[in-house]
Write a protein that holds these residues in place. Sequence first.
Motif, PDB file in Angstrom:
ATOM      1  N   LEU B  45       0.812  -1.148   0.059  1.00 54.35           N
ATOM      2  CA  LEU B  45      -0.131  -0.207  -0.028  1.00 54.35           C
ATOM      3  C   LEU B  45       0.881   1.376   0.045  1.00 54.35           C
ATOM      4  CD1 LEU B  45      -2.780   1.304   0.405  1.00 54.35           C
ATOM      5  CD2 LEU B  45      -2.247   1.521   2.693  1.00 54.35           C
ATOM      6  N   VAL B  46       0.477   2.318  -0.962  1.00 53.59           N
ATOM      7  CA  VAL B  46       1.425   3.285  -0.842  1.00 53.59           C
ATOM      8  C   VAL B  46       0.801   4.439  -0.164  1.00 53.59           C
ATOM      9  CG1 VAL B  46       2.230   5.053  -2.508  1.00 53.59           C
ATOM     10  CG2 VAL B  46       2.283   2.841  -3.162  1.00 53.59           C
ATOM     11  N   THR B  47      -0.310   4.923  -0.513  1.00 57.71           N
ATOM     12  CA  THR B  47      -1.200   5.849   0.228  1.00 57.71           C
ATOM     13  C   THR B  47      -2.665   5.727  -0.219  1.00 57.71           C
ATOM     14  OG1 THR B  47      -1.263   8.021   1.317  1.00 57.71           O
ATOM     15  CG2 THR B  47      -0.633   7.755  -1.087  1.00 57.71           C
ATOM     16  N   ILE B  48      -3.486   6.525   0.375  1.00 58.30           N
ATOM     17  CA  ILE B  48      -4.643   6.653   0.233  1.00 58.30           C
ATOM     18  C   ILE B  48      -5.177   8.070  -0.409  1.00 58.30           C
ATOM     19  CG2 ILE B  48      -7.216   6.353   0.602  1.00 58.30           C
ATOM     20  CD1 ILE B  48      -6.484   4.334   2.854  1.00 58.30           C
ATOM     21  N   GLU B  62      -8.868   7.129  -3.750  1.00 58.68           N
ATOM     22  CA  GLU B  62      -7.875   6.413  -4.485  1.00 58.68           C
ATOM     23  C   GLU B  62      -7.002   5.569  -3.670  1.00 58.68           C
ATOM     24  OE1 GLU B  62      -5.901   7.847  -8.126  1.00 58.68           O
ATOM     25  OE2 GLU B  62      -7.687   8.829  -8.661  1.00 58.68           O
ATOM     26  N   TYR B  63      -7.170   4.274  -3.766  1.00 58.56           N
ATOM     27  CA  TYR B  63      -6.172   3.553  -2.930  1.00 58.56           C
ATOM     28  C   TYR B  63      -4.989   3.148  -3.689  1.00 58.56           C
ATOM     29  CZ  TYR B  63      -9.946   2.649   0.406  1.00 58.56           C
ATOM     30  OH  TYR B  63     -10.868   2.995   1.471  1.00 58.56           O
ATOM     31  N   HIS B  64      -3.770   3.847  -3.593  1.00 57.61           N
ATOM     32  CA  HIS B  64      -2.619   3.402  -4.419  1.00 57.61           C
ATOM     33  C   HIS B  64      -1.962   2.122  -3.927  1.00 57.61           C
ATOM     34  CE1 HIS B  64      -3.355   7.325  -6.079  1.00 57.61           C
ATOM     35  NE2 HIS B  64      -3.337   7.908  -4.832  1.00 57.61           N
ATOM     36  N   LEU B  87      -9.542  -0.052   6.150  1.00 60.24           N
ATOM     37  CA  LEU B  87      -8.667  -1.083   5.641  1.00 60.24           C
ATOM     38  C   LEU B  87      -7.657  -1.540   6.565  1.00 60.24           C
ATOM     39  CD1 LEU B  87      -7.650  -2.623   3.268  1.00 60.24           C
ATOM     40  CD2 LEU B  87      -6.406  -0.769   2.773  1.00 60.24           C
ATOM     41  N   THR B  88      -7.633  -0.735   8.057  1.00 58.32           N
ATOM     42  CA  THR B  88      -6.577  -0.659   8.777  1.00 58.32           C
ATOM     43  C   THR B  88      -6.693  -2.264   9.604  1.00 58.32           C
ATOM     44  OG1 THR B  88      -6.981   1.557   9.078  1.00 58.32           O
ATOM     45  CG2 THR B  88      -5.384   0.209  10.710  1.00 58.32           C
ATOM     46  N   PRO B  89      -7.872  -2.596   9.879  1.00 51.03           N
ATOM     47  CA  PRO B  89      -7.588  -4.191  10.621  1.00 51.03           C
ATOM     48  C   PRO B  89      -7.097  -5.293   9.515  1.00 51.03           C
ATOM     49  CG  PRO B  89      -9.739  -3.254  10.863  1.00 51.03           C
ATOM     50  CD  PRO B  89      -9.169  -2.263   9.926  1.00 51.03           C
ATOM     51  N   LYS B  90      -7.151  -5.011   8.318  1.00 55.17           N
ATOM     52  CA  LYS B  90      -6.491  -6.016   7.537  1.00 55.17           C
ATOM     53  C   LYS B  90      -4.964  -5.764   7.444  1.00 55.17           C
ATOM     54  CE  LYS B  90     -10.418  -7.578   4.664  1.00 55.17           C
ATOM     55  NZ  LYS B  90     -11.108  -7.477   3.593  1.00 55.17           N
ATOM     56  N   LEU B  91      -4.854  -4.407   7.022  1.00 58.48           N
ATOM     57  CA  LEU B  91      -3.540  -3.744   6.556  1.00 58.48           C
ATOM     58  C   LEU B  91      -3.303  -2.677   7.690  1.00 58.48           C
ATOM     59  CD1 LEU B  91      -1.436  -4.747   4.412  1.00 58.48           C
ATOM     60  CD2 LEU B  91      -2.387  -2.986   2.853  1.00 58.48           C
ATOM     61  N   PRO B  92      -2.305  -2.575   8.657  1.00 62.41           N
ATOM     62  CA  PRO B  92      -1.984  -1.703   9.400  1.00 62.41           C
ATOM     63  C   PRO B  92      -1.366  -0.489   8.768  1.00 62.41           C
ATOM     64  CG  PRO B  92      -0.874  -3.752  10.008  1.00 62.41           C
ATOM     65  CD  PRO B  92      -1.626  -3.909   8.794  1.00 62.41           C
ATOM     66  N   ALA B  93      -0.807  -0.398   7.711  1.00 63.62           N
ATOM     67  CA  ALA B  93      -0.159   0.552   6.794  1.00 63.62           C
ATOM     68  C   ALA B  93      -1.154   1.611   6.708  1.00 63.62           C
ATOM     69  CB  ALA B  93       0.504   0.214   5.503  1.00 63.62           C
ATOM     70  N   ALA B  94      -2.496   1.333   6.397  1.00 61.26           N
ATOM     71  CA  ALA B  94      -3.589   2.236   6.333  1.00 61.26           C
ATOM     72  C   ALA B  94      -4.069   3.102   7.204  1.00 61.26           C
ATOM     73  CB  ALA B  94      -4.754   1.535   5.497  1.00 61.26           C
ATOM     74  N   GLY B  95      -3.460   2.482   8.547  1.00 53.28           N
ATOM     75  CA  GLY B  95      -3.998   3.514   9.689  1.00 53.28           C
ATOM     76  C   GLY B  95      -3.923   5.020   9.664  1.00 53.28           C
ATOM     77  N   TRP B  96      -2.715   5.255   9.411  1.00 53.20           N
ATOM     78  CA  TRP B  96      -2.628   6.925   9.439  1.00 53.20           C
ATOM     79  C   TRP B  96      -3.081   7.466   8.167  1.00 53.20           C
ATOM     80  CZ3 TRP B  96       2.403   8.921  12.015  1.00 53.20           C
ATOM     81  CH2 TRP B  96       2.641   8.482  13.174  1.00 53.20           C
ATOM     82  N   ARG B  99      -6.822   8.151   9.196  1.00 53.83           N
ATOM     83  CA  ARG B  99      -6.970   8.948  10.232  1.00 53.83           C
ATOM     84  C   ARG B  99      -6.786  10.334   9.525  1.00 53.83           C
ATOM     85  NH1 ARG B  99      -3.500   7.311  15.153  1.00 53.83           N
ATOM     86  NH2 ARG B  99      -4.239   9.259  15.925  1.00 53.83           N
ATOM     87  N   GLU B 100      -5.888  10.748   8.450  1.00 49.53           N
ATOM     88  CA  GLU B 100      -5.695  11.706   7.934  1.00 49.53           C
ATOM     89  C   GLU B 100      -6.807  12.087   7.240  1.00 49.53           C
ATOM     90  OE1 GLU B 100      -1.718  12.002   5.987  1.00 49.53           O
ATOM     91  OE2 GLU B 100      -2.870  13.413   4.481  1.00 49.53           O
ATOM     92  N   ILE B 101      -7.400  11.242   6.351  1.00 48.22           N
ATOM     93  CA  ILE B 101      -8.540  11.669   5.484  1.00 48.22           C
ATOM     94  C   ILE B 101      -9.869  11.866   6.540  1.00 48.22           C
ATOM     95  CG2 ILE B 101     -10.226  10.661   3.941  1.00 48.22           C
ATOM     96  CD1 ILE B 101      -7.702   9.068   2.828  1.00 48.22           C
ATOM     97  N   MET B 102      -9.932  11.193   7.628  1.00 54.02           N
ATOM     98  CA  MET B 102     -10.822  11.557   8.549  1.00 54.02           C
ATOM     99  C   MET B 102     -10.839  13.201   8.924  1.00 54.02           C
ATOM    100  SD  MET B 102     -11.797   8.399  10.634  1.00 54.02           S
ATOM    101  CE  MET B 102     -10.415   7.321  11.317  1.00 54.02           C
ATOM    102  N   ASP B 103      -9.620  13.322   9.109  1.00 54.15           N
ATOM    103  CA  ASP B 103      -9.334  14.803   9.825  1.00 54.15           C
ATOM    104  C   ASP B 103      -9.502  15.722   8.509  1.00 54.15           C
ATOM    105  OD1 ASP B 103      -8.482  13.926  11.910  1.00 54.15           O
ATOM    106  OD2 ASP B 103      -6.458  14.400  11.901  1.00 54.15           O
ATOM    107  N   LEU B 104      -9.184  15.598   7.357  1.00 55.40           N
ATOM    108  CA  LEU B 104      -9.195  16.758   6.308  1.00 55.40           C
ATOM    109  C   LEU B 104     -10.593  16.571   5.691  1.00 55.40           C
ATOM    110  CD1 LEU B 104      -5.553  16.136   5.098  1.00 55.40           C
ATOM    111  CD2 LEU B 104      -6.216  17.441   6.982  1.00 55.40           C
ATOM    112  N   PHE B 105     -11.059  15.402   5.350  1.00 58.01           N
ATOM    113  CA  PHE B 105     -12.223  15.474   4.479  1.00 58.01           C
ATOM    114  C   PHE B 105     -13.506  14.736   5.249  1.00 58.01           C
ATOM    115  CE2 PHE B 105      -8.537  15.616   1.545  1.00 58.01           C
ATOM    116  CZ  PHE B 105      -9.116  16.615   0.642  1.00 58.01           C
ATOM    117  N   ALA B 106     -13.374  14.666   6.533  1.00 61.26           N
ATOM    118  CA  ALA B 106     -14.499  14.136   7.322  1.00 61.26           C
ATOM    119  C   ALA B 106     -15.141  12.973   6.680  1.00 61.26           C
ATOM    120  CB  ALA B 106     -15.498  15.236   7.412  1.00 61.26           C
TER     121      ALA B 106
END
Lengths: 358, 132
Positions: B45-48, B62-64, B87-96, B99-106
């Motif tokens: 996973l690169v980023t979302i 977009e999930y890269h 996605l975080t329970p499956k892949l911890p890399a998505a965690g932050w 959380r960033e998208i939750m902060d910035l785009f609700a």
Amino acid sequence: MSYKFPLGPFHPSLEEGEYFELEIEGEVIKEVKMRIGVSHRGIEKLATKKNYMQNLGLVERVCGICSMHHTWAYVQAVEKALGLQVPERGEYIRVIVGELERLHSHILWFGLGSHAIGFDSLFMFLFGIREAVMDVLEAISGNRVNYAINTIGGTRRDIKDPDMILKMLDELEKNVAKAVDVVINDKTFRMRTEGVGKMTPEQAYEWGVLGPTLRGTGIKSDIRIDAPYSVYPEIEFEVPVVDGGDIFARAVVRALEVLESIKIIRQALKKMPSGPYRIPRVPPVVAPAETIARVEAPRGELIYHLISNGTNKPHRLKIRTPTIMNLPALAEMMKGASIADAPLLVLHVDPCMSCMDR
Amino acid sequence: MEFLDTYKEKMVPRKGSEKDFVVEIESISELFAIIDSFIVNKVRLVTITCYPEPKGDRLFLEYHFTDGPSVISLKIQVPDDKKVPSLTPKLPAAGWAEREIMDLFAVEFEGHPNPARLLIPEHMERGVYLRS
């Protein structure tokens, strides 16, 4: 019984402000909680309010150490959207300045790392030899930190005196060889770094770890080889990979990378053709497109995702820095370590906090 | 990769880089089925990225993912209630990234193990990048 130890947001052992809450039992770290955003500046949003040329100055300031790689990824994304072909000399200048940046960044990391373990004579020596690289960067670009070398369609400055760089590299190579000898053979350095911050290749995949931190777990991953950009396909170099997955392995990876960077700069200076190094005129308006650009920054893969909307300002510019992937993984590496190793552990992923917060 | 054969017609190359693709995904179950096959094949996973569409109010994710040479971006529209399974329970890399998208785009990622604010202060309302 456990208690909480606050490391940060401002702490003598941290280079930049970020909050780590360590839960400790005796001297052993049981749990790490991180709170980031101390230097969140809203750069991604600000980028949508400025035009493409103004954004060069903005993305340059995302990071103070790998500023050249940020503009490199940004200009690549814009050039892809515009369909521009950069003159070959411009690409070679970018590679040379990019590798000079990797040199000074890795030497800085070694200096700070040796300071964190209390090896201050090595710290002084490394910061001394790093100055030679900084002087060359200043001679090329006029700046020590934000070089402002990249522009859309090439570079802003030419390299006029390649001999000066070659002379510096000869001297640096001798000095780095001395430092590498200390890093690999010194008993104190090995005792402090071997077996600390362990990470398996499986964990590295799960957490999406990048750069030298990943290559220190035995996985070969480097954007310069995997998805070559610029003129890297023309240059012969190795990507050092070391098994072990501890701080020592990552230190060896970085030490070998310094020597590879020296090799790359020598080749690039030899192969650099004469001719123009930038496109004189670049259209100010970018047609609707979605592009991605990746570069291998000193800390790992850096990715820019640009969405243009047919105006002179980007619609969205997503910046993913390597540290935002490496830092959550650090919480895993810190579990079970001693509290005395905490500053070294935080430093060893080469965290760039402002980079991460944007 | 198996994925490349099944989705060949849907993969649109990006401008300027023939090795990077965008795949438009219809449903969230389909998205997670593809991500499962990525996890098995160790596609990183690169980023979302989250962004509003250039004209309009709809949000897109977009999930890269990358296998090394190419970046494959799975594009999906955020539902109207702005709730997407995490996605975080499956892949911890998505965690932050989540959380960033939750902060910035609700956008709310349901089932996130630690949905606390990441970049913005505790008292601040979410969705700071949606304001202009």
